[in-house]
Motif scaffolding. Structure first.
Motif: not given
Length: 375
Positions: A259-266
């Motif tokens: 989840v943190l990886g996806r949030l960082t990308a966004v």
């Protein structure tokens, strides 16, 4: 928030009061100067809406219903506390249930909530003098914090911080104010033109929080570490300790890492897109944009002091600086390859958002999203 024993995990009112009391005073301006700054920021925000729409090809009439609020530092604090309180509600309720099942939990909560409120206020007082603007989307609408008619947020422009930085950089004030508004208006356009974006972000944040299995004392200790740094209380040399963790680094499970990886990308996409738009529009409407950009980048990179550097690491702000850089590179590379219309496919759905790996390798996003269907 439902309380156990009459006490919340965080005394939010005390956090606001502490931050308001400790925040640095803004630059000296007369009453007439202050009024002129506020009026000009409102004009620039309005003009920026047209510029950003024209450059990006994004925009809906809903943007007109999203308020632009020119605030002082305490106003920024109040808005963010309201947002934090809403977003963190599920996690704090979970922590509170755990605390309530322990002996003396209610008594500890009454004390801990106030301690945490003070320490959170100290952190907010530090940040409140550094933020130029923000699109705040999570706080519920109130009389003092209006929001868009369709559930959107509000654009915050922190007037004293804008004046402080323009003086510090010794740049043309009118140009700098418009330049800042272009960046922040891009964020407002992102959220108003992409109706699913807010709910997607909130869903990802809640997914992360649902996986959190951290003892309340661990989180309180993270806040305490940051507060001690603010007061100069950390041991000498600890700032450079590679083993130190930021407050945002509370990932405990593989699911949270995803989840943190996806949030960082966004977040990299949103920040990089805003920087790209600001640079793209700037030369046509901001005469001194090259000077402003150069001086601002130097300021952004070096920080203000040794203490500032330590706090940026502890609060995770260094990661935010990387988001500006990496995200802007991604947007620029994609636009160069497939044009603005091709880039705007990124806003089609959550499935077309770039992954963290694709932020670093734009060609992989292009190949995935723009690949031709097999015959």
């Amino acid at each position: 928030m439902t309380s156990i024993g009459g006490a919340e995990m965080v005394d939010w009112n005390l956090a606001v009061a502490t931050a308001t009391r400790l925040v640095r005073p803004g630059p000296e301006v007369s009453r007439d100067e202050a009024r002129a700054v506020v009026a000009e920021l409102r004009r620039h925000a309005k003009a920026s809406e047209r510029h950003v729409r024209g450059f990006t090809g994004l925009g809906t009439d809903e943007a007109h219903d999203t308020p632009v609020l020119v605030v002082d530092r305490p106003g920024w604090v109040r808005a963010n506390v309201a947002g934090f309180r809403e977003v963190l509600r599920p996690l704090l309720e979970k922590m509170q249930e755990r605390r309530g099942s322990t002996p003396g939990g209610a008594v500890l909560g009454a004390v801990g909530g106030k301690v945490t409120g003070v320490e959170l206020g100290m952190l907010l007082s530090f940040l409140a003098s550094r933020v130029l603007g923000q699109y705040e989307t999570f706080a519920p609408a109130t009389r003092d914090l209006p929001a868009g008619a369709n559930g959107g947020g509000r654009l915050l422009l922190v007037a004293p911080n804008i004046v402080h930085v323009e003086r510090e950089l010794d740049v043309q004030p009118h140009d700098f104010r418009l330049w800042v508004c272009l960046h922040e208006e891009t964020h407002r356009t992102q959220f108003t033109a992409v109706p699913w974006l807010r709910d997607h972000l909130e869903g990802e944040i809640q997914s992360f929080l649902e996986e959190t299995d951290v003892d309340p004392m661990t989180i309180l200790e993270r806040i305490r570490e940051a507060a001690q740094s603010l007061a100069g209380g950390r041991p000498e040399g600890e700032e450079g300790d590679e083993g130190g963790r930021s407050i945002v680094e509370l990932v405990q499970t593989p699911a949270q890492r995803e989840v943190l990886g996806r949030l960082t990308a966004v977040m990299s996409l949103l920040e990089g897109h805003a920087d790209f738009v600001m640079d793209g529009v700037g030369p046509d409407v901001v005469p001194s944009v090259e000077e402003i950009r150069e001086k601002f980048q130097q300021r952004r990179a070096k920080g203000a002091s040794r203490l500032d550097t330590a706090l940026r690491k502890l609060l995770g702000l260094d990661a935010k600086l990387r988001q500006y850089r990496d995200g802007e590179r991604f947007v620029r590379a994609v636009v160069e390859q497939v044009g603005m219309e091709g880039f705007n496919r990124v806003w089609t759905s959550p499935n077309t958002l770039p992954t963290k790996a694709e932020i670093a390798a734009p060609a992989e996003w292009i190949a995935r999203v723009h690949r031709k269907p097999e015959a």
